[in-house]
Design an enzyme around this catalytic site. Structure first.
Site, PDB file in Angstrom:
ATOM      1  N   SER A   1      -3.767 -68.973 -60.418  1.00 35.26           N
ATOM      2  CA  SER A   1      -4.490 -69.255 -58.981  1.00 35.26           C
ATOM      3  C   SER A   1      -3.514 -68.885 -57.994  1.00 35.26           C
ATOM      4  CB  SER A   1      -4.700 -70.948 -59.029  1.00 35.26           C
ATOM      5  OG  SER A   1      -5.469 -71.307 -60.020  1.00 35.26           O
TER       6      SER A   1
ATOM      7  N   HIS B   1       0.284 -69.674 -59.227  1.00 36.32           N
ATOM      8  CA  HIS B   1       0.467 -70.732 -60.106  1.00 36.32           C
ATOM      9  C   HIS B   1      -0.173 -70.192 -61.444  1.00 36.32           C
ATOM     10  CE1 HIS B   1       1.023 -74.536 -61.923  1.00 36.32           C
ATOM     11  NE2 HIS B   1      -0.092 -74.611 -62.099  1.00 36.32           N
TER      12      HIS B   1
HETATM   13  C1  GRF Z   1       4.889 -67.237 -62.317  1.00 31.99           C
HETATM   14  O1  GRF Z   1       4.246 -66.880 -63.349  1.00 31.99           O
HETATM   15  C2  GRF Z   1       4.168 -68.028 -61.033  1.00 31.99           C
HETATM   16  O2  GRF Z   1       2.858 -68.219 -61.683  1.00 31.99           O
HETATM   17  C3  GRF Z   1       5.076 -69.329 -61.330  1.00 31.99           C
HETATM   18  O3  GRF Z   1       6.253 -68.703 -61.578  1.00 31.99           O
HETATM   19  C4  GRF Z   1       6.264 -67.576 -62.395  1.00 31.99           C
HETATM   20  C5  GRF Z   1       7.366 -66.559 -61.580  1.00 31.99           C
HETATM   21  O4  GRF Z   1       7.510 -65.314 -62.247  1.00 31.99           O
HETATM   22  N1  GRF Z   1       4.951 -69.917 -60.162  1.00 31.99           N
HETATM   23  P1  GRF Z   1       8.280 -64.266 -61.752  1.00 31.99           P
HETATM   24  O5  GRF Z   1       9.665 -64.476 -61.104  1.00 31.99           O
HETATM   25  O6  GRF Z   1       7.478 -63.525 -60.488  1.00 31.99           O
HETATM   26  O7  GRF Z   1       8.645 -63.255 -62.705  1.00 31.99           O
END
Ligand code: GRF
Length: 217
Positions: free
Chosen positions: A137, A110
């Site tokens: 996190s 997250h």
């Molecule tokens: C990440 O920043 C993660 O923290 C959030 O969604 C985003 C996904 O990015 N839950 P990606 O698809 O891995 O580029």
């Protein structure tokens, strides 16, 4: 032991790419057996296909209700018999059927320092709060919105002039380090998921990558 992973995505898949890079470098004792998405247009699916990794799309709109979708997602994930389910940018809440099938065995990344700023607008909410630090996190997934036990965190500064996009990009750079490290620590037995979360992993020497139980030197 190398962990067999099922990785759930909804979008770009940069965290999936980071996991695969770390595996290739021998820094993450795991292999990705399955990539699942709730969206057919998730870019990360192309990455899975290019690497010959099994992938599937399980769309909410193809099911009569959320419970049916959740059960189908759980069933498709279970076919891969994963040791660990990794939510890497999966933008939907898992339901009770899924979590019952993989108890204490699902982790999420997250883009905020939980328990602050859960939900979809973590970077924007952190900027609006006036704080000068944010980060990412990695936590165990329970039935809530980003509420499960926190395994590890990494911090980044919030800089003057940041907007949500710029801060999120900075946070993603540490996500790409932290998530593979947590998976590797799980594979090594330095972190144990279960009714009680145990984190014995040592902190990274030049950062605050691990926030709990920092081993002694
Ligand atoms: C990440 O920043 C993660 O923290 C959030 O969604 C985003 C996904 O990015 N839950 P990606 O698809 O891995 O580029």
């Amino acid at each position: 032991m190398a962990l067999k992973l099922a990785v759930l995505i909804s979008g770009r898949g940069s965290n999936l790419a980071a996991i695969l890079r770390a595996i290739d470098r021998g820094e993450c004792r795991a292999h990705v057996a399955l990539v699942l998405s709730d969206r057919a247009d998730a870019q990360g699916l192309q990455l899975a296909q290019a690497r010959g990794i099994a992938s599937a799309v399980v769309r909410l709109s193809d099911y009569s209700d959320r419970a049916a979708w959740d059960a189908a997602l759980a069933a498709r994930t279970a076919e891969a018999e994963p040791d660990l389910v990794v939510l890497a940018g999966f933008m939907r809440l898992l339901g009770p059927a899924f979590l019952a099938r993989f108890p204490h065995n699902v982790i999420n990344v997250h883009p905020a320092l939980l328990p602050l700023f859960p939900g979809k607008a973590g970077p924007a909410d952190a900027i609006a709060s006036g704080m000068r630090l944010s980060g990412c996190s990695v936590h165990v997934v329970d039935g809530g919105v980003d509420t499960g036990p926190i395994i590890a965190q990494a911090a980044v500064p919030i800089l003057p002039g940041d907007d949500a996009e710029r801060l999120h990009a900075r946070i993603q750079r540490v996500e790409h380090v932290l998530l593979p490290r947590v998976i590797d620590a799980l594979a090594r037995g330095e972190i144990t998921l279960g009714p009680e979360l145990r984190v014995d992993a040592r902190p990274h020497p030049d950062s605050t990558l691990f926030s709990l139980e920092q081993g002694t030197d």
